[in-house]
Design a protein around this motif. Structure first.
Motif, PDB file in Angstrom:
ATOM      1  N   LEU A 120       0.886  -0.992   0.025  1.00 54.20           N
ATOM      2  CA  LEU A 120      -0.047   0.043   0.112  1.00 54.20           C
ATOM      3  C   LEU A 120       0.872   1.244   0.011  1.00 54.20           C
ATOM      4  CD1 LEU A 120      -2.647   1.539   0.484  1.00 54.20           C
ATOM      5  CD2 LEU A 120      -2.391   1.203   2.899  1.00 54.20           C
ATOM      6  N   LYS A 121       0.648   2.130  -1.060  1.00 55.55           N
ATOM      7  CA  LYS A 121       1.628   3.181  -1.158  1.00 55.55           C
ATOM      8  C   LYS A 121       0.539   4.528  -0.924  1.00 55.55           C
ATOM      9  CE  LYS A 121       4.878   5.780  -3.440  1.00 55.55           C
ATOM     10  NZ  LYS A 121       5.723   6.083  -5.049  1.00 55.55           N
ATOM     11  N   THR A 122       0.642   5.272   0.033  1.00 61.67           N
ATOM     12  CA  THR A 122      -0.143   6.471   0.217  1.00 61.67           C
ATOM     13  C   THR A 122       0.660   7.429   0.121  1.00 61.67           C
ATOM     14  OG1 THR A 122      -1.072   5.044   2.129  1.00 61.67           O
ATOM     15  CG2 THR A 122      -1.378   7.397   1.906  1.00 61.67           C
ATOM     16  N   THR A 123      -0.061   8.454  -0.736  1.00 61.89           N
ATOM     17  CA  THR A 123       0.505   9.916  -0.638  1.00 61.89           C
ATOM     18  C   THR A 123      -0.344  10.935  -0.395  1.00 61.89           C
ATOM     19  OG1 THR A 123       1.621   9.161  -2.751  1.00 61.89           O
ATOM     20  CG2 THR A 123       1.502  11.357  -2.652  1.00 61.89           C
ATOM     21  N   ASP A 124       0.002  11.831   0.384  1.00 59.04           N
ATOM     22  CA  ASP A 124      -0.921  12.903   0.887  1.00 59.04           C
ATOM     23  C   ASP A 124      -0.048  14.351   0.935  1.00 59.04           C
ATOM     24  OD1 ASP A 124       0.404  12.626   3.101  1.00 59.04           O
ATOM     25  OD2 ASP A 124      -1.249  11.789   4.269  1.00 59.04           O
ATOM     26  N   THR A 125      -0.552  15.037   1.610  1.00 58.18           N
ATOM     27  CA  THR A 125       0.367  16.399   1.768  1.00 58.18           C
ATOM     28  C   THR A 125       1.644  16.355   2.763  1.00 58.18           C
ATOM     29  OG1 THR A 125      -1.111  17.083   3.501  1.00 58.18           O
ATOM     30  CG2 THR A 125      -1.748  17.949   1.553  1.00 58.18           C
ATOM     31  N   GLN A 126       1.453  15.273   3.448  1.00 59.92           N
ATOM     32  CA  GLN A 126       2.762  15.231   4.230  1.00 59.92           C
ATOM     33  C   GLN A 126       3.883  14.415   3.597  1.00 59.92           C
ATOM     34  OE1 GLN A 126       2.768  16.373   7.535  1.00 59.92           O
ATOM     35  NE2 GLN A 126       0.733  17.218   7.221  1.00 59.92           N
ATOM     36  N   GLY A 127       3.623  13.585   2.369  1.00 53.29           N
ATOM     37  CA  GLY A 127       4.653  13.089   1.568  1.00 53.29           C
ATOM     38  C   GLY A 127       4.145  11.598   1.252  1.00 53.29           C
ATOM     39  N   SER A 128       4.834  10.673   1.216  1.00 56.11           N
ATOM     40  CA  SER A 128       4.528   9.387   0.488  1.00 56.11           C
ATOM     41  C   SER A 128       4.910   8.381   1.558  1.00 56.11           C
ATOM     42  CB  SER A 128       4.508   8.924  -0.698  1.00 56.11           C
ATOM     43  OG  SER A 128       6.111   8.808  -0.938  1.00 56.11           O
ATOM     44  N   GLU A 129       4.279   7.110   1.664  1.00 52.46           N
ATOM     45  CA  GLU A 129       4.647   6.017   2.607  1.00 52.46           C
ATOM     46  C   GLU A 129       4.221   4.802   1.984  1.00 52.46           C
ATOM     47  OE1 GLU A 129       2.596   6.235   6.367  1.00 52.46           O
ATOM     48  OE2 GLU A 129       4.324   5.798   7.413  1.00 52.46           O
ATOM     49  N   THR A 130       5.112   3.872   2.217  1.00 59.34           N
ATOM     50  CA  THR A 130       4.716   2.412   1.868  1.00 59.34           C
ATOM     51  C   THR A 130       4.431   1.429   3.026  1.00 59.34           C
ATOM     52  OG1 THR A 130       5.914   2.886  -0.161  1.00 59.34           O
ATOM     53  CG2 THR A 130       5.542   0.682   0.079  1.00 59.34           C
ATOM     54  N   VAL A 131       3.583   1.036   3.151  1.00 57.70           N
ATOM     55  CA  VAL A 131       3.298  -0.191   4.040  1.00 57.70           C
ATOM     56  C   VAL A 131       3.052  -1.622   3.262  1.00 57.70           C
ATOM     57  CG1 VAL A 131       1.536  -1.009   5.726  1.00 57.70           C
ATOM     58  CG2 VAL A 131       1.994   1.200   5.263  1.00 57.70           C
ATOM     59  N   THR A 132       3.646  -2.446   3.540  1.00 53.31           N
ATOM     60  CA  THR A 132       3.655  -4.135   3.363  1.00 53.31           C
ATOM     61  C   THR A 132       3.058  -5.076   4.056  1.00 53.31           C
ATOM     62  OG1 THR A 132       6.045  -4.408   3.406  1.00 53.31           O
ATOM     63  CG2 THR A 132       5.658  -3.336   1.543  1.00 53.31           C
ATOM     64  N   GLY A 133       2.475  -6.057   3.750  1.00 55.08           N
ATOM     65  CA  GLY A 133       2.167  -7.000   4.678  1.00 55.08           C
ATOM     66  C   GLY A 133       1.270  -8.022   3.606  1.00 55.08           C
ATOM     67  N   ALA A 134       0.356  -8.612   4.662  1.00 57.88           N
ATOM     68  CA  ALA A 134      -0.500  -9.697   4.056  1.00 57.88           C
ATOM     69  C   ALA A 134      -1.899  -9.606   4.801  1.00 57.88           C
ATOM     70  CB  ALA A 134      -0.073 -11.295   4.470  1.00 57.88           C
ATOM     71  N   LEU A 135      -2.938  -9.843   3.911  1.00 56.56           N
ATOM     72  CA  LEU A 135      -4.293  -9.673   4.241  1.00 56.56           C
ATOM     73  C   LEU A 135      -5.118 -10.950   4.013  1.00 56.56           C
ATOM     74  CD1 LEU A 135      -6.264  -8.634   1.853  1.00 56.56           C
ATOM     75  CD2 LEU A 135      -5.024  -6.597   1.954  1.00 56.56           C
ATOM     76  N   ARG A 136      -6.026 -11.004   4.784  1.00 66.55           N
ATOM     77  CA  ARG A 136      -7.054 -12.071   4.517  1.00 66.55           C
ATOM     78  C   ARG A 136      -8.655 -11.798   4.939  1.00 66.55           C
ATOM     79  NH1 ARG A 136      -7.630 -16.914   8.538  1.00 66.55           N
ATOM     80  NH2 ARG A 136      -6.752 -15.658   9.944  1.00 66.55           N
ATOM     81  N   PHE A 137      -9.438 -11.918   3.773  1.00 60.75           N
ATOM     82  CA  PHE A 137     -10.720 -11.819   4.220  1.00 60.75           C
ATOM     83  C   PHE A 137     -11.357 -13.259   4.676  1.00 60.75           C
ATOM     84  CE2 PHE A 137     -10.199  -8.181   1.392  1.00 60.75           C
ATOM     85  CZ  PHE A 137     -11.305  -7.443   1.693  1.00 60.75           C
ATOM     86  N   VAL A 138     -12.207 -13.226   5.852  1.00 58.21           N
ATOM     87  CA  VAL A 138     -12.578 -14.150   6.648  1.00 58.21           C
ATOM     88  C   VAL A 138     -13.988 -14.250   6.293  1.00 58.21           C
ATOM     89  CG1 VAL A 138     -13.056 -15.386   8.684  1.00 58.21           C
ATOM     90  CG2 VAL A 138     -10.888 -13.899   8.222  1.00 58.21           C
TER      91      VAL A 138
END
Lengths: 167, 242
Positions: B38-56
């Motif tokens: 997940l790469k997020t960009t806003d007025t503060q800059g950009s940030e990248t989050v990585t991981g795994a997810l699961r829909f139950v």
């Protein structure tokens, strides 16, 4: 008598030079631990000090500022204005009771301190924005209501005086 | 109230995602797991989050964030739990109706059928086909009959291409675009999702870019490794106002 005076002067000058030199050497050494404590660098990942939950100052400020900013952007004041305008005091009460929540995606990968501060700031600012706009709406609604009431009263009085004149 | 309209949309999206899968696999609800960036960009800059997810099945979502810091999230209809395994610390936020449950809205938008995510009073105002794609416009109306805005969707045979939400003044609120899709567990799931979030005046406030890889059904063995914020007896639990 002149010899002891010169000797004293020399000792005095040497003492001042020694104190100043010592201060110049010691002050930076003394400052280092203080600077180390004030370091803005985050603690090493995965190795938090046990029992340490106090937020680092920069993270706290940033979290709070972002919470406020996001709440301001997310909440549509216009609709809360109409809520206050149409249902008055009830609209204001709802505005202050209905707590907005931030989207969870904004909390992903953030520290515990950030999450707590950001969420608190978001909710506080969100309720404030909602309430403020609902109050404006209520005031405008009341003013419009009073204006309509005055116009009606004036019309009724006019029609009453016209009826009296005709009779 | 934007949040209110958005909340209603999220609630409907969750219902759509957690309900029976349409056509392809009757009887199967959404069960999938994936690695994400997940790469997020806003007025503060950009940030990248990585991981795994699961829909139950049932609408719950488990997220295990690996970088920038270890974190597990459990999103359900009644609660949001954010757990820090390295500190054995958890935040628990209870969701009391009528508040909308927490949801990763970009993912929900990508998986749910657009028409099913709207309040039942909503009306279809335009429907046209062009180049094999279907474009629809919906007037979004809540249960009390109040107009909340408009939703525009573009769909191909594979699934939704884009989804735009506008307020009553015609200003954009949310914009989602979806990349190529895979069929997983009876659902068409996009491998990339772009989400744009706009402020009340229509100015763009934030951008998210989701990339999903290793998409599989969640009943595979691999998914057992995806944490779901399980709290132990010694976990420090703090209430999170929600």
């Amino acid at each position: 008598m002149s010899r002891p005076t010169g000797f004293r002067k020399r000792i005095g000058t040497s003492a001042i030079v020694a104190i100043v030199s010592g201060a110049l050497i010691l002050v930076p050494l003394l400052q280092r631990p203080v600077l180390a404590q004030q370091s803005w660098a985050p603690p090493p990942a995965g190795q938090p000090a046990p029992g340490y939950y106090a937020p680092p100052p920069v993270d706290a400020g940033r979290a709070s500022a972002e919470g406020v900013q996001d709440a301001d952007a997310d909440i549509n004041g216009t609709l809360w204005f109409f809520a206050g305008c149409l249902i008055g005091v009830i609209g204001i009460a709802i505005a202050y009771f209905a707590e907005p929540s931030p989207p969870p995606a904004r909390l992903m990968g953030k520290s515990a301190e950030y999450v707590a501060i950001y969420t608190g700031a978001y909710k506080t600012e969100g309720k404030s924005v909602q309430g403020r706009h609902a109050i404006y709406g209520c005031l405008v609604g009341t003013a419009v209501g009073v204006a309509i009431y005055i116009i009606l009263v004036v019309l009724v009085l006019k029609s009453a005086s016209t009826t009296t004149t005709v009779q | 109230m934007t949040v209110g309209w958005w909340g209603a949309w999220v609630a409907a999206a969750i219902a759509a995602v957690s309900s029976e899968a349409p056509r392809a696999r009757p009887g199967a609800s959404l069960t999938l797991s994936a690695d994400f960036v997940l790469k997020t960009t806003d007025t503060q800059g950009s940030e990248t989050v990585t991981g795994a997810l699961r829909f139950v099945p049932g609408g719950d979502v488990c997220v295990a964030v690996k970088t920038p810091r270890l974190q597990e999230m459990h999103l359900s209809l009644r609660a949001l739990v954010i757990y820090y395994p390295d500190r054995d610390l958890a935040f628990v936020a209870n969701v009391v109706p009528p508040k909308a449950p927490p949801m990763l809205d970009a993912l929900a938008a990508g998986i749910a059928d657009p028409g099913s995510t709207l309040p039942t009073q909503s009306k279809l105002i335009e429907r046209k086909r062009a180049n094999g794609n279907l474009s629809t416009r919906w007037r979004v109306i809540d249960g009390a009959g109040q107009e909340l805005g408009e939703m525009r969707a573009a769909e191909s045979r594979e699934g939704v291409l884009s989804l735009d939400l506008y307020d009553t003044a015609g200003k954009p609120q949310r914009r989602f675009s979806f990349g190529d899709r895979l069929r997983v567990g009876g659902r068409s799931v996009p491998r990339t999702i772009g989400a744009e979030y706009f402020a009340a005046g229509g100015a763009r406030q934030r951008q998210e870019q989701w990339t999903l890889t290793n998409l599989t059904r969640a009943d595979d063995l691999r998914t057992a490794a995806i944490g779901c914020a399980h709290l132990g007896p010694r976990t420090k639990v703090q209430d999170l106002q929600w």
